[in-house]
Each structure stands twice: as C-alpha cells, then as structure tokens.
Design a protein around this motif. Structure first.
Motif, PDB file in Angstrom:
ATOM      1  N   LEU A 256      72.248  24.966  -9.648  1.00 26.18           N
ATOM      2  CA  LEU A 256      72.543  25.944  -8.421  1.00 26.18           C
ATOM      3  C   LEU A 256      73.117  27.178  -9.178  1.00 26.18           C
ATOM      4  N   SER A 257      72.849  28.285  -8.560  1.00 26.08           N
ATOM      5  CA  SER A 257      73.304  29.722  -9.038  1.00 26.08           C
ATOM      6  C   SER A 257      74.753  29.776  -8.569  1.00 26.08           C
ATOM      7  N   THR A 258      75.532  30.621  -9.039  1.00 28.75           N
ATOM      8  CA  THR A 258      76.867  30.846  -8.529  1.00 28.75           C
ATOM      9  C   THR A 258      77.014  31.218  -7.439  1.00 28.75           C
ATOM     10  N   LYS A 259      76.035  32.052  -6.851  1.00 27.23           N
ATOM     11  CA  LYS A 259      75.930  32.361  -5.264  1.00 27.23           C
ATOM     12  C   LYS A 259      75.895  31.013  -4.456  1.00 27.23           C
ATOM     13  N   ALA A 260      74.893  30.098  -4.847  1.00 26.66           N
ATOM     14  CA  ALA A 260      74.570  29.032  -4.129  1.00 26.66           C
ATOM     15  C   ALA A 260      75.866  28.088  -3.989  1.00 26.66           C
ATOM     16  N   VAL A 261      76.533  28.062  -5.261  1.00 28.95           N
ATOM     17  CA  VAL A 261      77.710  27.127  -5.036  1.00 28.95           C
ATOM     18  C   VAL A 261      78.706  27.798  -4.515  1.00 28.95           C
ATOM     19  N   ALA A 262      78.962  28.996  -4.410  1.00 28.81           N
ATOM     20  CA  ALA A 262      79.969  29.690  -3.490  1.00 28.81           C
ATOM     21  C   ALA A 262      79.653  29.353  -2.070  1.00 28.81           C
ATOM     22  N   ASN A 263      78.292  29.693  -1.605  1.00 25.44           N
ATOM     23  CA  ASN A 263      78.027  29.502  -0.224  1.00 25.44           C
ATOM     24  C   ASN A 263      78.075  28.050   0.324  1.00 25.44           C
ATOM     25  N   PHE A 264      77.703  27.150  -0.637  1.00 25.15           N
ATOM     26  CA  PHE A 264      77.935  25.713  -0.286  1.00 25.15           C
ATOM     27  C   PHE A 264      79.504  25.359  -0.243  1.00 25.15           C
ATOM     28  N   THR A 265      80.139  25.710  -1.097  1.00 24.49           N
ATOM     29  CA  THR A 265      81.783  25.556  -0.819  1.00 24.49           C
ATOM     30  C   THR A 265      82.194  26.347   0.195  1.00 24.49           C
ATOM     31  N   ARG A 266      81.537  27.544   0.877  1.00 31.53           N
ATOM     32  CA  ARG A 266      82.168  28.089   1.994  1.00 31.53           C
ATOM     33  C   ARG A 266      82.037  27.236   3.180  1.00 31.53           C
TER      34      ARG A 266
ATOM     35  N   TYR B  50      91.083  21.493   4.577  1.00 27.87           N
ATOM     36  CA  TYR B  50      91.600  21.522   3.174  1.00 27.87           C
ATOM     37  C   TYR B  50      92.409  22.882   3.000  1.00 27.87           C
ATOM     38  N   GLN B  51      93.620  22.577   2.573  1.00 32.55           N
ATOM     39  CA  GLN B  51      94.652  23.488   2.423  1.00 32.55           C
ATOM     40  C   GLN B  51      94.455  24.246   0.956  1.00 32.55           C
ATOM     41  N   THR B  52      93.260  24.723   0.799  1.00 31.01           N
ATOM     42  CA  THR B  52      93.026  25.299  -0.508  1.00 31.01           C
ATOM     43  C   THR B  52      92.506  26.876  -0.374  1.00 31.01           C
ATOM     44  N   ASN B  53      92.801  27.480  -1.356  1.00 29.36           N
ATOM     45  CA  ASN B  53      92.316  29.052  -1.673  1.00 29.36           C
ATOM     46  C   ASN B  53      91.778  28.972  -2.894  1.00 29.36           C
ATOM     47  N   LEU B  54      90.493  29.525  -3.006  1.00 30.80           N
ATOM     48  CA  LEU B  54      89.774  29.441  -4.338  1.00 30.80           C
ATOM     49  C   LEU B  54      89.049  30.646  -4.783  1.00 30.80           C
ATOM     50  N   LEU B  55      88.895  30.800  -6.195  1.00 29.02           N
ATOM     51  CA  LEU B  55      87.961  31.752  -6.729  1.00 29.02           C
ATOM     52  C   LEU B  55      86.972  31.156  -7.610  1.00 29.02           C
ATOM     53  N   ILE B  56      85.738  31.651  -7.325  1.00 22.15           N
ATOM     54  CA  ILE B  56      84.651  31.094  -8.035  1.00 22.15           C
ATOM     55  C   ILE B  56      84.018  31.746  -8.901  1.00 22.15           C
ATOM     56  N   GLY B  57      84.072  31.362 -10.116  1.00 23.98           N
ATOM     57  CA  GLY B  57      83.309  32.522 -11.362  1.00 23.98           C
ATOM     58  C   GLY B  57      82.290  31.568 -11.903  1.00 23.98           C
ATOM     59  N   GLY B  58      81.220  32.559 -12.471  1.00 18.28           N
ATOM     60  CA  GLY B  58      80.082  31.975 -13.122  1.00 18.28           C
ATOM     61  C   GLY B  58      79.123  32.936 -13.598  1.00 18.28           C
TER      62      GLY B  58
ATOM     63  N   GLU C 186      71.849  32.906 -15.935  1.00 15.20           N
ATOM     64  CA  GLU C 186      70.865  33.524 -16.777  1.00 15.20           C
ATOM     65  C   GLU C 186      70.282  34.663 -16.111  1.00 15.20           C
ATOM     66  N   HIS C 187      69.690  34.486 -14.993  1.00 10.37           N
ATOM     67  CA  HIS C 187      69.042  35.841 -14.334  1.00 10.37           C
ATOM     68  C   HIS C 187      69.692  36.858 -13.578  1.00 10.37           C
ATOM     69  N   CYS C 188      70.846  36.312 -13.150  1.00 10.38           N
ATOM     70  CA  CYS C 188      71.753  37.141 -12.344  1.00 10.38           C
ATOM     71  C   CYS C 188      73.036  37.871 -13.066  1.00 10.38           C
ATOM     72  N   GLY C 189      73.361  37.218 -14.085  1.00 11.92           N
ATOM     73  CA  GLY C 189      74.643  37.877 -14.701  1.00 11.92           C
ATOM     74  C   GLY C 189      75.807  37.077 -14.247  1.00 11.92           C
ATOM     75  N   PRO C 190      76.947  37.645 -14.346  1.00 13.97           N
ATOM     76  CA  PRO C 190      78.193  37.297 -13.979  1.00 13.97           C
ATOM     77  C   PRO C 190      78.546  37.399 -12.330  1.00 13.97           C
ATOM     78  N   SER C 191      79.048  36.670 -11.920  1.00 14.31           N
ATOM     79  CA  SER C 191      79.547  36.818 -10.316  1.00 14.31           C
ATOM     80  C   SER C 191      81.049  35.991 -10.088  1.00 14.31           C
ATOM     81  N   LEU C 192      81.621  36.847  -9.147  1.00 15.58           N
ATOM     82  CA  LEU C 192      83.029  36.389  -8.800  1.00 15.58           C
ATOM     83  C   LEU C 192      83.279  36.397  -7.441  1.00 15.58           C
ATOM     84  N   TYR C 193      83.544  35.053  -6.776  1.00 15.74           N
ATOM     85  CA  TYR C 193      83.862  35.183  -5.255  1.00 15.74           C
ATOM     86  C   TYR C 193      85.213  34.745  -5.222  1.00 15.74           C
ATOM     87  N   TRP C 194      85.883  35.051  -3.906  1.00 15.68           N
ATOM     88  CA  TRP C 194      86.923  34.929  -3.415  1.00 15.68           C
ATOM     89  C   TRP C 194      86.753  34.075  -2.142  1.00 15.68           C
ATOM     90  N   CYS C 195      87.547  32.903  -1.773  1.00 16.03           N
ATOM     91  CA  CYS C 195      87.250  32.062  -0.762  1.00 16.03           C
ATOM     92  C   CYS C 195      88.723  31.552  -0.405  1.00 16.03           C
TER      93      CYS C 195
END
Length: 193
Positions: free
Chosen positions: A75-85, A97-105, A108-117
């Motif tokens: 899965l791409s980082t975006k897909a993992v972030a959307n699945f997590t959300r 779940y009482q959790t806050n998180l950052l998802i970084g990844g 190969e095709h999209c480069g780096p991405s960072l999500y706050w959830c």
C-alpha cells in the motif's frame, strides 16, 4: 505528556517522539519507542494510552501486511493513511482508540508524504505537524523555518531546535526524544536527544 513532531522534506520525512511511558503522574519507563514501523518505508508516530497505542498499531500493521501478502502489492503511504483514518472513524462509534498519530512514508512513485491524524479520525497531509503540548511551541518555529528545498541536516537542526524549545518552555517536558528518517533507503534512527 506525549510529544510528536514531523517534517517533510523534498526526498525524506523526519519524525520525532518522546520516549516516556507515563501513567497518570507516574513515569513507567524512559525508553518507549513510539515511532512504530508499518513496513520498510512507512512509520507511525503514535501517542495516547499505552494499551490503545500498542493495540491500534499492531492492528493496522497486521492488516497492511495482510493486504500486501494477499495482493502482492504494498500500500502507498496515502492508502495506509486513509485506511488508518477509516479504522479510527469506525472505532469512534463503537469503542474509540485514544490515539493521535503522524504517518510518514516514502513511496517510489510519489516521494515522501506526511499525514496528521487525531483520535476523532481527522486526517490531513502536511509539510510540518505535531501533536501534544509540545506542538504548541514547535509548530510556529517549524512554520518559520520550513522551506521546499529543506535538506536532512536542516530538518535535523529544526527538530533539535524544537526539542530544545519544548525542554525549556514546557513544564512537564519529557527528558528523552528519538528522531527517525524515512527516505528511499528505508527507515533509520538519526538521533536520540
């Protein structure tokens, strides 16, 4: 008093967290790694109650690996972030779940991405982000110093400045922090402050 921070550069993502495991007013340990690998190029920075934090990361990581095993595609980082959300949103109506998180990844095709959830399943892609009381101090600093052509050394300097700001201004500042980078070579520990 969890603290998470993230910085996205042109070819990397840097994540930082404190290493304290705290229950109420008691510090249980000072070597808790809250930067949890999802796979070789994706990382959770997660805060919250210890049980929810561990249970949720294991659940997401296992499902991401199961998907990759069944379909032969990571899965791409975006897909993992959307699945997590989506999983946080589903749990919100049952047993949240009482959790806050950052998802970084790094993909190969999209480069780096960072999500706050957050625990309410609010998600947003960002260049800089933070969570916890310490983020009140570092977000304005990061906003001032961040630029598109940021190098790893510049980002590490930013992160260290942010940690120093938290240590000097936050009354309940954690004493130790860990910093990791995700890039085309995978995940690695950069510094322990």
């Amino acid at each position: 008093m969890d603290f998470l921070a993230g910085i996205r550069g042109p070819d990397f993502v840097m994540l930082c967290s404190d290493t304290s495991a705290v229950q109420s007013i008691v510090t249980m340990k000072q070597d808790e790694d809250k930067l949890v690998p999802i796979d070789s190029h994706k990382l959770f920075a997660i805060s919250g109650e210890a049980g929810d934090r561990v249970n949720f990361t294991e659940f997401i990581t296992a499902n991401v690996r199961l998907y990759a095993f069944r379909n032969g595609v990571d899965l791409s980082t975006k897909a993992v972030a959307n699945f997590t959300r989506n999983e946080l949103a589903t749990a919100l109506r049952k047993s949240p779940y009482q959790t806050n998180l950052l998802i970084g990844g790094y993909d190969e095709h999209c480069g780096p991405s960072l999500y706050w959830c957050d625990y309410l399943a609010t998600m947003h892609e960002q260049n800089i982000c933070g969570s916890g009381y310490g983020s009140y101090f570092v977000l304005s600093l990061f906003d001032k110093l961040w630029r598109k052509d940021l190098t790893e050394a510049d980002a590490l300097n930013m992160m260290r400045k942010g940690i120093e700001e938290v240590k000097s201004r936050l009354v309940v500042a954690p004493p130790k922090y860990i910093i990791k980078i995700i890039d085309k070579n995978g995940i690695r520990v950069v510094d322990e402050v």
